[in-house]
Write a protein that holds these residues in place. Structure first.
Motif: not given
Length: 120
Positions: A71-84
């Motif tokens: 996922s990404r939050d462009n307002a925070k300039n950040t992309v995430y990888l949630q790993m379950n």
């Protein structure tokens, strides 16, 4: 120019979860496609997941489908990888990469990586 910094790696037991972050500098980051790759010792780097600029377009490698979410939050300039549901075979250094339209991720900007270790 885009500078990427990964974080969130660590040691976790099998079945556990981690969330990786890829923080970027650069005002045009929201226009970049971003991907996560990983490389285990003695193995070639492999694709994990990618997300388009808007966050709607995503794709995953078969080994992580249903367990990982990008996922990404462009307002925070950040992309995430949630790993379950992590498995020992997920152990690797994880890297994020970003590229503008028309350029492959492999030829884009890369971070320094964050280590994920999954114990059995």
């Amino acid at each position: 120019q885009v500078h990427l910094v990964e974080s969130g790696g660590g040691l976790v037991q099998a079945g556990g979860s981690l969330r990786l972050s890829c923080a970027a500098s650069g005002r045009t980051f929201s226009m970049y496609r971003v991907g996560w790759f990983r490389q285990a010792p003695g193995k070639e780097r492999e694709f994990v997941a990618a997300i388009g600029p808007s966050g709607i377009d995503t794709n995953y490698a078969d080994p992580v489908k249903g367990r990982f979410t990008i996922s990404r939050d462009n307002a925070k300039n950040t992309v995430y990888l949630q790993m379950n549901g992590l498995k020992p075979e997920d152990t690797a250094a994880y890297y994020c990469a970003a590229s503008p339209a028309g350029l492959s991720l492999q030829r884009g900007y890369w971070g320094q990586g964050t280590q994920v270790t999954v114990s059995s």
